[in-house]
Design a protein around this motif. Structure first.
Motif, PDB file in Angstrom:
ATOM      1  N   UNK A   1       0.837  -1.202   0.000  1.00 40.40           N
ATOM      2  CA  UNK A   1       0.000   0.000   0.000  1.00 40.40           C
ATOM      3  C   UNK A   1       0.870   1.250   0.000  1.00 40.40           C
ATOM      4  N   UNK A   2       1.735   1.365   0.993  1.00 41.09           N
ATOM      5  CA  UNK A   2       2.613   2.526   1.088  1.00 41.09           C
ATOM      6  C   UNK A   2       3.693   2.234   2.122  1.00 41.09           C
TER       7      UNK A   2
ATOM      8  N   UNK B   1       7.011   2.601  12.176  1.00 40.51           N
ATOM      9  CA  UNK B   1       5.911   1.636  12.300  1.00 40.51           C
ATOM     10  C   UNK B   1       4.841   2.118  13.276  1.00 40.51           C
ATOM     11  N   UNK B   2       5.217   2.852  14.325  1.00 42.72           N
ATOM     12  CA  UNK B   2       4.251   3.272  15.343  1.00 42.72           C
ATOM     13  C   UNK B   2       3.188   4.193  14.759  1.00 42.72           C
ATOM     14  N   UNK B   3       3.556   5.036  13.765  1.00 44.49           N
ATOM     15  CA  UNK B   3       2.564   5.910  13.134  1.00 44.49           C
ATOM     16  C   UNK B   3       1.500   5.090  12.411  1.00 44.49           C
ATOM     17  N   UNK B   4       1.935   4.039  11.691  1.00 43.20           N
ATOM     18  CA  UNK B   4       0.985   3.200  10.960  1.00 43.20           C
ATOM     19  C   UNK B   4       0.071   2.446  11.912  1.00 43.20           C
ATOM     20  N   UNK B   5       0.631   1.917  13.011  1.00 44.36           N
ATOM     21  CA  UNK B   5      -0.168   1.162  13.973  1.00 44.36           C
ATOM     22  C   UNK B   5      -1.236   2.048  14.605  1.00 44.36           C
ATOM     23  N   UNK B   6      -0.883   3.287  14.915  1.00 39.31           N
ATOM     24  CA  UNK B   6      -1.853   4.194  15.542  1.00 39.31           C
ATOM     25  C   UNK B   6      -3.004   4.518  14.600  1.00 39.31           C
ATOM     26  N   UNK B   7      -2.733   4.616  13.298  1.00 44.80           N
ATOM     27  CA  UNK B   7      -3.804   4.886  12.327  1.00 44.80           C
ATOM     28  C   UNK B   7      -4.791   3.725  12.280  1.00 44.80           C
TER      29      UNK B   7
ATOM     30  N   UNK C   1      14.138  -0.865   2.710  1.00 42.27           N
ATOM     31  CA  UNK C   1      14.513   0.313   1.918  1.00 42.27           C
ATOM     32  C   UNK C   1      13.434   0.570   0.882  1.00 42.27           C
ATOM     33  N   UNK C   2      12.993   1.810   0.799  1.00 40.70           N
ATOM     34  CA  UNK C   2      11.921   2.174  -0.119  1.00 40.70           C
ATOM     35  C   UNK C   2      12.304   3.467  -0.845  1.00 40.70           C
ATOM     36  N   UNK C   3      11.846   3.613  -2.095  1.00 42.91           N
ATOM     37  CA  UNK C   3      12.159   4.848  -2.853  1.00 42.91           C
ATOM     38  C   UNK C   3      11.632   6.097  -2.136  1.00 42.91           C
ATOM     39  N   UNK C   4      12.437   7.099  -2.120  1.00 39.33           N
ATOM     40  CA  UNK C   4      12.086   8.328  -1.403  1.00 39.33           C
ATOM     41  C   UNK C   4      11.322   9.264  -2.339  1.00 39.33           C
ATOM     42  N   UNK C   5       9.999   8.996  -2.501  1.00 39.25           N
ATOM     43  CA  UNK C   5       9.145   9.878  -3.290  1.00 39.25           C
ATOM     44  C   UNK C   5       7.761   9.918  -2.661  1.00 39.25           C
TER      45      UNK C   5
ATOM     46  N   UNK D   1       4.356   7.895   2.617  1.00 43.41           N
ATOM     47  CA  UNK D   1       3.209   8.684   3.074  1.00 43.41           C
ATOM     48  C   UNK D   1       3.420   9.086   4.533  1.00 43.41           C
ATOM     49  N   UNK D   2       2.702  10.172   4.892  1.00 45.80           N
ATOM     50  CA  UNK D   2       2.652  10.492   6.304  1.00 45.80           C
ATOM     51  C   UNK D   2       1.396   9.875   6.906  1.00 45.80           C
ATOM     52  N   UNK D   3       1.211   9.939   8.216  1.00 45.80           N
ATOM     53  CA  UNK D   3       0.090   9.282   8.886  1.00 45.80           C
ATOM     54  C   UNK D   3      -1.254   9.873   8.488  1.00 45.80           C
ATOM     55  N   UNK D   4      -1.334  11.194   8.193  1.00 42.26           N
ATOM     56  CA  UNK D   4      -2.601  11.819   7.804  1.00 42.26           C
ATOM     57  C   UNK D   4      -3.074  11.306   6.448  1.00 42.26           C
ATOM     58  N   UNK D   5      -2.154  11.206   5.485  1.00 39.31           N
ATOM     59  CA  UNK D   5      -2.526  10.692   4.161  1.00 39.31           C
ATOM     60  C   UNK D   5      -2.968   9.238   4.255  1.00 39.31           C
ATOM     61  N   UNK D   6      -2.310   8.455   5.107  1.00 38.17           N
ATOM     62  CA  UNK D   6      -2.689   7.051   5.288  1.00 38.17           C
ATOM     63  C   UNK D   6      -4.107   6.948   5.866  1.00 38.17           C
ATOM     64  N   UNK D   7      -4.431   7.809   6.854  1.00 42.39           N
ATOM     65  CA  UNK D   7      -5.751   7.769   7.493  1.00 42.39           C
ATOM     66  C   UNK D   7      -6.849   8.150   6.505  1.00 42.39           C
ATOM     67  N   UNK D   8      -6.633   9.237   5.732  1.00 40.36           N
ATOM     68  CA  UNK D   8      -7.643   9.669   4.763  1.00 40.36           C
ATOM     69  C   UNK D   8      -7.862   8.624   3.676  1.00 40.36           C
ATOM     70  N   UNK D   9      -6.809   7.968   3.259  1.00 38.32           N
ATOM     71  CA  UNK D   9      -6.932   6.944   2.212  1.00 38.32           C
ATOM     72  C   UNK D   9      -7.727   5.744   2.715  1.00 38.32           C
ATOM     73  N   UNK D  10      -7.463   5.308   3.931  1.00 38.20           N
ATOM     74  CA  UNK D  10      -8.153   4.133   4.467  1.00 38.20           C
ATOM     75  C   UNK D  10      -9.634   4.405   4.734  1.00 38.20           C
ATOM     76  N   UNK D  11     -10.021   5.655   4.995  1.00 40.21           N
ATOM     77  CA  UNK D  11     -11.423   5.969   5.263  1.00 40.21           C
ATOM     78  C   UNK D  11     -12.238   6.140   3.982  1.00 40.21           C
TER      79      UNK D  11
END
Length: 716
Positions: free
Chosen positions: A367-368, A373-379, A409-413, A418-428
Motif C-alpha cells: 500500500x505505502x 511503524x508506530x505511526x501506521x499502527x496508531x492509524x 529500503x523504499x524509494x524516497x518519493x 506517506x505520512x500518517x494523515x494521508x494514510x488515514x484519509x486513504x483508508x477511510x
C-alpha cells in the motif's frame, strides 16, 4: 617265507607261494601253517568241502594274477619253474630263477613220485549250490578293521601335513617373521622413548644446568673493570652445546617435531574450514555481496521487485532485470550474504534514492511506506477502536484483511512514502465504488450474472430485495459492491434453537374398516440447541460456524392407523372382499365392487372379447374421485394422460417381472411421475372415466412377465 617278508609283501612286490607235492594232503601241519595265510586256515576250519572254480575261469584268473597268460602245461613239472598260489588257488610260473631260489624245496618221501613227473590235478568245478554268506562274521570282520583304517588314515594325514610344512613352511613363516621383527622394533622404540631416552635426557639436562651455573658465575666476576656480556656468553654456549650435548638436543627435536607438525596441521585445517569458495556478485559495476549459488541472487532480486511497487517507476524495475557478473573468490564463512542482505545491497546499487521506512501490506499487497511503524499502527487502531468499544464480552473484533509491517529500503518519493494523515484519509475512503447494471430488453438474470463473472446466487445476494421472477427493462442491478481498503469483522457466539420435525408412521389396524384412517398419536417437533460463531463484516452477517449442537427435546412421531377390515362380501356383479395374502392390497379406497371380471366377456356386436383385468367401482354411488393407491411398493414406469384406450394411466413395476396397471383415472389426478419410488397404499390418482369407457371405474391389471394374469389371484 618269514613273517617279516609276508608283512612287507605289498611294498616289495613279491608274491607269496608254496610248492605243491604229488599229494598235497600229506603235507605236515607245521608246514601248512607256515605257508598258508590265516584267512585260508580259517576258511578250512569252517568248511571241509571247498569249491574250486571252473578250469576255464581259473585260467583267466591266473593270467590276471600273474600279470601274463599262463604257458601251456608241459609234460613234466619241476620245482624250479612253477609254484602254487593259495590266494588264487592255481599254478603260476616263476618270473625268474631268483624267485625260485627264495622258496625252500619240500622234501619228498620214497613213495612219492618226483615233482617233474607229476601233473597238476584237475580242479573240480564249483558246485552250483553254494553256501549263503555269513553276514554276522562279515560285520565282525568289518568292525574289527575300523581301527586299522583309522590308524592308516591318521598316519597318512600326519605324513601329508609334515611334508606340506617341510615344503612350504618357510614361505608361510615369512609374514609372521616380518610381524615379529616389526613388533620387536616397535617395542624397542617404545622402550627407548620411555626408558632410555628420559634417562639420557635427564643426564644431559643436569650437565647443561651445571654448565649454565658456571657461565653465570663467570659473568659476575669483574675482569679489569669490565663485566663480560651474559647474553654473549649464553649464545656462545648455546652454539657449543649442539656438539657437546647432541643427544639432549636430538631428544628435544624428536619430541618437538611431531608437536609442531600436529599444530601446523590443525592450524591449516582450521583455516581451511573458515574459508570457502563463493561467487562475488558484481551489479552495475559495484560489488554487492558473496553468495553460494546463483539461486540466492534470483531470490533476492524477486524480493527487491516486490519491495519496489509500481509507483516506483518502470525504469527502476527494468534496472533490476539486468544480469549480474560473477567471479569466484575464496572468502571467510562470515562474509557470505544471505537473501535479505543481498536484496538491500541490490536496491542500493540502483540509481533510485532509497530510505529506510516501514512498508504497509494489505493481504500481501503493498500500500505505502511510512517513516516509522508506530505511526501506521496508531492509524489502524483508530479505525477499529469504535467497533471494539461496542463489543461485549466474548466478542472478537479484528480486520478482515491481514495487515503486515515490513521494515526495509523504499524509494524516497511522494507516491511511496506517506505520512500518517494521508494514510488515514486513504483508508477511510472506499477502495472501489459500487457498480450497477441497467437492464436492457431481452436480458435475463442468468445472462447478466455471466456478463460480470458472477453466479446467479451471487447476483441475488447482491440484490436481496429485487424480484428476479419479473426482470423489468431499465431497472438497476448491483453487480459489484463498494469495497474499502480495510474491513472490520465482528465475531460473536450466539445460541439458537432449531426445530426437529417429527415423522409420520402408519400402522395397519384390523379394527378399522378398509380405507379408513385414524390418528392414534399426534406428532410433536423436537428442539435442538445450537451454539455457533457468527461473523459480521461491516455490520452485516456474513457466515456462521457451528460450535456445538445438543438435543434438548426429542420429537414425538405421529401414528396413523389404517383400516384393514373388510366391509363387503363378494358377488359377480356387486362388491368383492379384498385380500392381501399375496403381498398386494386393494388398489382403491371406498370402491370395492367389481363391474367386470378378468376373462372373456359376453359377446357383443364384434363377438367375444377378452378382458385383461378387473373393473372396480363404488357400490351404490358414483365412483368418480375415489382414491387410487399403489397395490404394492415399486417404481413408476408409465404415467401418462392419454395411453391408447386406457386414458390417464399409471404402470408400476414391482420387480420379479410383475407390474400393475391403473387406467381410466380422472384428468389431472395423477400425483406420481416416471422413475418415482412409491410405497404400498400411496395415492397415485383418482377414479375417472378417461379413455374408452362406458362410465367411471378403475381398470386394474396385473402383468406377469409381459402377460396379463387374473388380478384376483393377487388381491382377491
Amino acid at each position: 617265507m618269514s613273517d617279516g617278508e609276508n608283512s612287507n609283501r605289498p611294498d616289495s612286490g613279491e608274491e607269496e607261494s608254496k610248492f605243491v607235492t604229488e599229494n598235497p594232503t600229506e603235507i605236515s601241519p607245521s608246514e601248512v601253517e607256515k605257508t598258508e595265510p590265516e584267512s585260508v586256515r580259517a576258511e578250512d576250519t569252517e568248511s571241509e568241502e571247498e569249491t574250486v572254480p571252473d578250469s576255464a575261469e581259473a585260467e583267466a584268473e591266473e593270467s590276471e594274477t600273474c600279470g601274463e597268460k599262463e604257458p601251456e602245461a608241459p609234460d613234466t613239472y619241476s620245482q624250479d619253474s612253477y609254484y602254487y598260489d593259495d590266494d588264487e588257488e592255481s599254478y603260476c610260473a616263476f618270473d625268474g630263477k631268483e624267485a625260485a631260489e627264495t622258496i625252500e624245496p619240500i622234501e619228498l618221501t620214497g613213495e612219492e613220485e618226483p615233482l617233474s613227473s607229476q601233473k597238476p590235478p584237475k580242479k573240480e568245478r564249483p558246485s552250483k549250490r553254494q553256501e549263503k554268506p555269513d553276514f554276522k562274521k562279515q560285520l565282525t570282520f568289518f568292525l574289527s578293521s575300523i581301527p586299522f583304517y583309522i590308524e592308516t588314515l591318521g598316519a597318512v594325514t600326519v605324513k601329508t601335513v609334515k611334508g606340506f610344512f617341510e615344503k612350504y613352511g618357510v614361505i608361510l613363516a615369512i609374514p609372521f617373521l616380518l610381524l615379529f621383527s616389526a613388533l620387536k622394533k616397535l617395542f624397542g622404540k617404545i622402550k627407548n622413548a620411555f626408558v632410555s631416552m628420559p634417562k639420557t635426557f635427564s643426564t644431559e639436562a643436569k650437565g647443561i644446568r651445571y654448565e649454565l651455573k658456571i657461565i653465570r658465575k663467570q659473568a659476575k666476576i669483574k675482569d679489569e673493570g669490565k663485566k663480560p656480556s651474559l647474553i654473549k656468553a649464553l649464545w656462545k654456549y648455546f652454539v657449543l652445546s649442539f656438539s657437546r650435548h647432541s643427544l639432549f638436543w636430538k631428544s628435544v627435536f624428536n619430541a618437538a617435531f611431531p608437536i609442531v607438525i600436529i599444530a601446523v596441521a590443525l592450524s591449516v585445517f582450521s583455516l581451511a574450514n573458515e574459508k570457502t569458495f563463493a561467487l562475488d556478485v558484481i551489479y552495475n559495476g559495484a560489488h554487492i555481496g558473496y553468495i553460494e549459488d546463483e539461486a540466492t541472487f534470483e531470490k533476492a532480486r524477486s524480493r527487491a521487485l516486490e519491495l519496489l511497487p509500481a509507483s516506483v517507476g518502470t525504469d527502476q524495475n527494468e534496472s533490476l532485470e539486468k544480469e549480474p557478473a560473477y567471479k569466484i573468490a575464496r572468502i571467510s564463512l562470515n562474509e557470505l550474504s544471505n537473501e535479505t542482505m543481498l536484496c538491500e545491497n541490490l536496491i542500493e546499487a540502483t540509481d533510485t534514492t532509497l530510505v529506510k521506512a516501514c512498508g504497509i501490506y494489505l493481504d500481501g499487497e503493498f500500500l505505502c511506506a511510512v517513516s516509522n511503524e508506530s505511526d501506521a499502527v496508531s492509524v489502524f487502531n483508530g479505525i477499529i477502536a469504535p467497533a471494539k468499544a461496542k463489543a461485549t464480552d466474548g466478542t472478537i473484533v479484528a480486520f478482515v484483511e491481514e495487515i503486515s509491517y515490513v521494515q526495509g529500503l523504499y524509494p524516497n518519493n511522494e507516491d511511496t512514502i506517506w505520512d500518517s494523515l494521508k494514510l488515514k484519509n486513504t483508508l477511510n475512503k472506499p477502495k472501489s465504488e459500487a457498480v450497477y447494471h441497467k437492464v436492457k430488453k431481452g436480458e435475463t438474470a442468468k445472462s447478466i450474472a455471466k456478463k460480470y463473472s458472477l453466479t446467479l446466487k451471487q447476483l441475488k445476494a447482491l440484490n436481496p430485495d429485487y424480484d428476479f421472477k419479473e426482470i423489468k427493462k431499465g431497472s438497476k442491478l448491483l453487480v459489484a459492491a463498494e469495497t474499502n481498503y480495510v474491513r472490520i469483522k465482528v465475531m460473536k457466539t450466539t445460541v439458537r434453537t432449531q426445530k426437529i420435525p417429527f415423522e409420520t408412521i402408519t400402522k395397519d389396524s384390523s379394527s378399522l374398516n378398509k380405507g379408513s384412517k385414524k390418528v392414534s398419536q399426534e406428532g410433536k417437533n423436537g428442539i435442538n440447541k445450537i451454539t455457533e460463531l457468527v461473523t459480521y463484516i461491516n455490520g452485516e452477517k456474513s457466515y456462521s460456524t457451528v460450535i456445538s449442537e445438543k438435543q434438548v427435546k426429542s420429537p414425538v412421531n405421529k401414528i396413523i392407523l389404517v383400516g384393514t377390515k373388510s366391509v363387503f362380501s363378494g358377488s359377480s356383479s356387486g362388491s368383492y372382499t379384498p385380500s392381501t395374502s399375496r403381498g398386494f392390497i386393494w388398489p382403491t379406497r371406498g370402491a370395492y365392487s367389481l363391474s367386470s371380471r378378468y376373462g372373456y366377456r359376453s359377446p357383443s356386436i364384434s363377438g367375444w372379447s377378452f378382458h385383461g383385468g378387473v373393473d372396480i367401482v363404488r357400490g351404490g354411488g358414483s365412483s368418480t374421485g375415489a382414491p387410487v393407491v399403489a397395490s404394492a411398493s415399486g417404481t413408476v414406469v408409465v404415467a401418462v394422460s392419454g395411453y391408447s384406450g386406457y386414458g390417464h394411466t399409471v404402470v408400476i413395476d414391482h420387480g420379479n417381472g410383475i407390474q400393475t396397471r391403473y387406467a381410466h383415472m380422472y384428468p389431472g389426478s395423477i400425483t406420481v411421475r416416471v422413475g418415482q419410488k412409491v410405497y404400498q397404499g400411496q395415492q397415485i390418482g383418482k377414479i375417472g372415466s378417461t379413455g374408452n369407457v362406458t362410465g367411471p371405474h378403475l381398470h386394474f391389471e396385473v402383468i406377469k412377465h409381459g402377460s396379463k394374469v387374473n388380478p384376483l389371484s393377487y388381491i382377491g
